[in-house]
Scaffold this active site. Structure first.
Site, PDB file in Angstrom:
ATOM      1  N   ARG A  95      63.460  55.085   1.166  1.00 28.04           N
ATOM      2  CA  ARG A  95      64.231  55.154   2.407  1.00 28.04           C
ATOM      3  C   ARG A  95      65.687  54.744   2.175  1.00 28.04           C
ATOM      4  O   ARG A  95      66.585  55.256   2.796  1.00 28.04           O
ATOM      5  CB  ARG A  95      63.582  54.209   3.427  1.00 28.04           C
ATOM      6  N   TYR A  96      65.883  53.756   1.307  1.00 32.91           N
ATOM      7  CA  TYR A  96      67.229  53.241   1.018  1.00 32.91           C
ATOM      8  C   TYR A  96      67.563  53.609  -0.431  1.00 32.91           C
ATOM      9  O   TYR A  96      66.675  53.635  -1.278  1.00 32.91           O
ATOM     10  CB  TYR A  96      67.251  51.712   1.142  1.00 32.91           C
ATOM     11  N   ARG A  99      66.292  51.052  -3.444  1.00 30.57           N
ATOM     12  CA  ARG A  99      64.952  50.457  -3.543  1.00 30.57           C
ATOM     13  C   ARG A  99      63.882  51.428  -3.070  1.00 30.57           C
ATOM     14  O   ARG A  99      64.173  52.297  -2.234  1.00 30.57           O
ATOM     15  CB  ARG A  99      64.892  49.137  -2.755  1.00 30.57           C
ATOM     16  N   CYS A 108      43.173  46.389   1.811  1.00 31.31           N
ATOM     17  CA  CYS A 108      43.669  45.012   2.009  1.00 31.31           C
ATOM     18  C   CYS A 108      42.479  44.059   1.987  1.00 31.31           C
ATOM     19  O   CYS A 108      41.336  44.471   2.187  1.00 31.31           O
ATOM     20  CB  CYS A 108      44.355  44.872   3.358  1.00 31.31           C
ATOM     21  N   CYS A 112      44.675  43.354   9.587  1.00 30.38           N
ATOM     22  CA  CYS A 112      45.331  42.686  10.711  1.00 30.38           C
ATOM     23  C   CYS A 112      45.295  43.639  11.906  1.00 30.38           C
ATOM     24  O   CYS A 112      45.560  44.838  11.754  1.00 30.38           O
ATOM     25  CB  CYS A 112      46.766  42.359  10.331  1.00 30.38           C
ATOM     26  N   CYS A 115      48.495  45.781  12.502  1.00 31.01           N
ATOM     27  CA  CYS A 115      49.132  46.346  11.302  1.00 31.01           C
ATOM     28  C   CYS A 115      49.950  47.596  11.619  1.00 31.01           C
ATOM     29  O   CYS A 115      49.477  48.506  12.295  1.00 31.01           O
ATOM     30  CB  CYS A 115      48.056  46.700  10.277  1.00 31.01           C
ATOM     31  N   ARG A 117      50.747  49.807   9.508  1.00 30.17           N
ATOM     32  CA  ARG A 117      50.226  50.967   8.763  1.00 30.17           C
ATOM     33  C   ARG A 117      48.734  51.148   9.032  1.00 30.17           C
ATOM     34  O   ARG A 117      47.989  51.617   8.191  1.00 30.17           O
ATOM     35  CB  ARG A 117      50.457  50.780   7.257  1.00 30.17           C
ATOM     36  N   ASP A 276      55.964  46.363  15.444  1.00 27.69           N
ATOM     37  CA  ASP A 276      56.200  47.810  15.428  1.00 27.69           C
ATOM     38  C   ASP A 276      55.338  48.519  16.469  1.00 27.69           C
ATOM     39  O   ASP A 276      54.372  47.960  16.985  1.00 27.69           O
ATOM     40  CB  ASP A 276      55.882  48.360  14.030  1.00 27.69           C
ATOM     41  N   ASP A 313      62.464  47.302  12.707  1.00 26.12           N
ATOM     42  CA  ASP A 313      62.378  48.519  11.911  1.00 26.12           C
ATOM     43  C   ASP A 313      62.484  49.664  12.916  1.00 26.12           C
ATOM     44  O   ASP A 313      61.572  49.868  13.722  1.00 26.12           O
ATOM     45  CB  ASP A 313      61.038  48.545  11.156  1.00 26.12           C
ATOM     46  N   LYS A 320      65.796  49.210   8.789  1.00 34.98           N
ATOM     47  CA  LYS A 320      65.674  47.900   9.439  1.00 34.98           C
ATOM     48  C   LYS A 320      67.051  47.365   9.794  1.00 34.98           C
ATOM     49  O   LYS A 320      67.983  47.480   8.994  1.00 34.98           O
ATOM     50  CB  LYS A 320      65.039  46.893   8.480  1.00 34.98           C
TER      51      LYS A 320
HETATM   52  S1  SF4 Z   1      49.601  43.918   7.851  1.00 35.29           S
HETATM   53 FE1  SF4 Z   1      48.454  45.813   7.344  1.00 35.29          FE
HETATM   54  S2  SF4 Z   1      48.965  46.197   5.212  1.00 35.29           S
HETATM   55 FE2  SF4 Z   1      49.464  44.048   5.604  1.00 35.29          FE
HETATM   56  S3  SF4 Z   1      47.601  42.887   5.064  1.00 35.29           S
HETATM   57 FE3  SF4 Z   1      47.518  43.293   7.265  1.00 35.29          FE
HETATM   58  S4  SF4 Z   1      46.300  45.193   7.379  1.00 35.29           S
HETATM   59 FE4  SF4 Z   1      47.015  45.068   5.257  1.00 35.29          FE
END
Ligand code: SF4
Length: 345
Positions: A95-96, A99, A108, A112, A115, A117, A276, A313, A320
């Site tokens: 994106r940048y 990096r 994972c 979460c 999350c 993603r 997000d 973001d 960001k």
């Molecule tokens: S925020 Fe998303 S990518 Fe990060 S540990 Fe939690 S579930 Fe996995």
């Protein structure tokens, strides 16, 4: 919690969460529906940190699914920060100019509930095959403007030390890279994985940073603190990343305690992310004005060492930007940490 029904293994569906004592059996059917849509995993370390007797436990809120996740609001989107349009080859987000993100796995240790993603991560998520990883590394090798590689995913620290060692060594051998950064939740979510072998796998001649994602001071169990100590004692600096989450850390006391906990554990607060627009997460989102008020509140109470940058973001992949409060006012005054206004020529 009552150890009598503690399974000592990761709970991966509603039934296992009920068995672990962190989900009311009456909610099992609704959570089954959530689990059909989004990945579920709660490690023993996190199960242990959940207080099932507390109705709004911030640890449960982060990791135990809720029926609210089934409600997607119109502004939410599957790819909230626009990774897809910036993915030139599988496993790379560019994106940048200087990096890239390198995502060797989409799995994972924990999933979460907020999350960003969440549509991409999960146990069935695609990990890069050796050939795909080589193609991703070739992309980096061919672009001298890339100075920093951020290993993310998924969570790269769920990979075996052998696999990590290979990836870090391959990056370390690329002359134009200066920094390898690793984004992870493992030191708090599954601290037993942070063995000496794993930490040694991260050693490189280039600067290696580990950015830890944690959102509540109770994530810092004794085992989690020891895991962080192992990383920092190996000469690897740590940074923090947190998400501002309603009902988890959106009050001044919790946020202050979290930031002080990072610093006490030799982790420099780096980013406080505005949540997000991931699908089914509106119950976690604060307004930006609320986030700014919290940041302002911190300014007068905790040292600069404890201050993260409050960051948005921009949806759609536009990058960001800091969205913290401003202390310079249009009338030419500057505001002090306690709200007083002063002329500044
Ligand atoms: S925020 Fe998303 S990518 Fe990060 S540990 Fe939690 S579930 Fe996995």
């Amino acid at each position: 919690m009552d150890g009598s029904h503690f399974p000592r293994r990761t709970a991966r569906d509603a039934a296992e969460l009920v068995d672990a004592g962190v989900l009311d059996p009456a909610r099992k059917a609704e959570i089954d529906r959530v689990a059909q849509r989004y990945a579920v995993a709660v490690t023993p370390a996190i199960l242990d940190a959940i207080d099932p007797a507390a109705p709004h436990d911030p640890m449960a809120r982060q990791f135990v699914p809720s029926a609210a996740e089934l409600a997607t609001t119109p502004e939410e989107r599957a790819d909230p920060i626009g990774d897809a349009p910036h993915t030139p080859v599988k496993g790379i987000t560019h994106r940048y100019p200087d990096r890239v993100l390198l995502k060797p796995t989409h799995a994972c240790a924990v999933y979460c509930r907020f999350c960003f993603r969440r549509e991409m991560v999960g146990p069935g998520g695609e990990a890069l095959s050796p050939a795909e990883l080589e193609t991703a590394l070739d992309y980096i090798r061919a672009r001298p403007q890339i100075w920093e590689v951020i290993l993310t995913g998924g969570d790269p620290l769920i990979l075996s030390p052998r696999r990590l060692r290979e990836i870090v060594a391959a990056l370390d051998a690329i002359d134009h890279l200066g920094v390898i950064r690793i984004h992870t939740r493992v030191p708090v979510a599954d601290p037993a994985r942070i063995t000496d072998d794993l930490v040694n796998a991260l050693r490189a001649d280039k600067a290696v940073y580990v950015a830890l994602h944690a959102n509540h001071p109770r994530e810092f169990t004794e085992a989690a603190r020891a895991a962080c100590r192992r990383i920092v004692d190996a000469g690897i600096p740590m940074l923090s990343q947190s998400v501002l989450l309603k009902g988890v850390n959106d009050d001044p006391q919790t946020l202050e305690a979290l930031l002080r906990t990072f610093v006490r554990n030799r982790i420099k607060p780096y980013y406080l992310h505005h949540a997000d627009l991931a699908p089914g997460t509106s119950h976690f989102r604060t307004s930006i004005a609320e986030g700014q008020a919290l940041m302002k509140n911190l300014r007068g109470r905790v040292s600069g060492l404890c201050q993260p940058t409050y960051i948005l973001d921009i949806p759609g992949g536009h990058g960001k930007v800091p969205v913290g409060p401003s202390y310079l006012h249009r009338d030419g005054t500057v505001e002090d940490p306690w709200g007083g206004r002063h002329e500044y020529e």
